[in-house]
Scaffold this active site. Sequence first.
Site: not given
Ligand code: QV4
Length: 474
Positions: A158, A225, A192, A188, A186, A149, A288, A98
């Site tokens: 994106d 996912e 999106h 991820d 898987r 998306q 998970n 994504n």
């Molecule tokens: C921060 C702010 C944002 C801002 C951004 C701007 O919170 O509002 O826009 O800065 O720079 C980390 C930080 C997060 C940070 C982001 C970007 O926690 O605070 O944003 O980095 O720097 C994992 C973690 C996230 C992590 C992300 C990337 O859970 O916390 O973000 O990795 O490192 C939805 C989706 C689903 C998703 C789920 C979490 O539909 O698809 O949210 N799940 C998958 C994975 C998950 C992963 C991602 C997607 C992204 O299972 O583990 O997120 O790849 O439900």
Amino acid sequence: QHNPHWWGNRNTIVHLFEWKWSDIAQECESFLGPRGFAGVQVSPVNENIIAAGRPWWERYQPISYKLTTRSGNEEEFGDMVRRCNDVGVRIYVDVLLNHMSGDFDGVAVGTAGTEAEPRMKSFPGVPYTAQDFHPTCEITDWNDRFQVQQCELVGLKDLDQSSDWVRSKLIEFLDHLIELGVAGFRVDAAKHMASEDLEYIYSSLSNLNIDHGFPHNSRPFIFQEVIDHGHETVSRDEYKDLGAVTEFRFSEEIGNAFRGNNALKWLQSWGTGWGFLPSGQALTFVDNHDNQRDAGAVLNYKSPRQYKMATAFHLAYPYGISRVMSSFAFDDHDTPPPQDAQERIISPEFDEDGACVNGWICEHRWRQIYAMVGFKNAVRDTEITGWWDNGDNQISFCRGNKGFLAFNNNLYDLSQDLNTCLPAGTYCDVISGSLIDGSCTGKSVTVNENGYGYIHIGSDDFDGVLALHVDAKV
Ligand code: QV4
């Protein structure tokens, strides 16, 4: 692409979250193979940014498709895949199609030493430039398809999967992993991405590598996912025909039930009866790596008694493609995996019972959990029969004439004769003990000519579940 390509009678995938490749190879040979696990979901394999403190989630921010991360390099990855396949354990990779990394001050250097300027959408290691991405915007309305998306999930740049260049780079990356012998992916954040774009990518992939023991024309297993609590604009149904889909309602409802918010008797119609996806399209789990960190209904290793009961039910009830979580201990969302002073991930260590001791939780090494992996293998291809309940939180059922399960989540004892459907004989309860050299270290149950046995689960017993099967007959 719903076939996980399991070996023999195997049935269960384990997510070895944040493990190193060399440790997984060892685990396949010494534990997972012998215990009958079918496969491993591994953490993302391609190069990621380095975030301060090394939170686990840095691996969800890619910089390039070079296979070097804190889990190891390409050589170690290839070695792991081969050694696991050799003992009948499949490898599924968590892939990030994504997006690339989010904003980073200045030039970011990834885990393979590649430089990138995420703020400029510049990833020369691939290469990607700004034109390969959707314009920057934030997701504020999760029921707006365009935003979900085409905007940025938590600010992650994106990718535009409708572009030929992006498609070709993603396909090249996945084909490289197929060449190395993986059985599938898987995907991820699948929600999106437009399902049409994913369909193009999946259908363009190579067949699995016959040199790793896969039959000719085997298609990679795909599980996507997609978080769909019901009534979402972008729904699981758009993806389910392309590959399996994570069934989050399973995780939420099983947590509710074993936390005592919903009587266990209702589990009789578990599965599609609860509005879940058809069994062959549903990737199922108690927790998970994301939702184990959220408060709420979902159970995790921190509530071990309920967690083991929920896992036993998960693995005993014939529904879905099962995945077991294997965690590291965490205090909050950002806790990194066990690491040393140089921020290198450390290997798990085991005590004399085989349990992990140094910050790894290793739920898959809990007897009550790996015993149920064995149970699921032993009862494969049988149906649920002989359902019994007390009208509340005591239930039992059979898997054909091969296995029997009973649960007590009431605050009083379960003590009575129940139909186990098993052939007469004495069986070892694989939850309270193990069958070792023909004798049982836990409870045993004698089944009479009519298939009945006296079942006792005290309300203060260590575990609230009892499991018998034909491969653990004393
Ligand atoms: C921060 C702010 C944002 C801002 C951004 C701007 O919170 O509002 O826009 O800065 O720079 C980390 C930080 C997060 C940070 C982001 C970007 O926690 O605070 O944003 O980095 O720097 C994992 C973690 C996230 C992590 C992300 C990337 O859970 O916390 O973000 O990795 O490192 C939805 C989706 C689903 C998703 C789920 C979490 O539909 O698809 O949210 N799940 C998958 C994975 C998950 C992963 C991602 C997607 C992204 O299972 O583990 O997120 O790849 O439900």
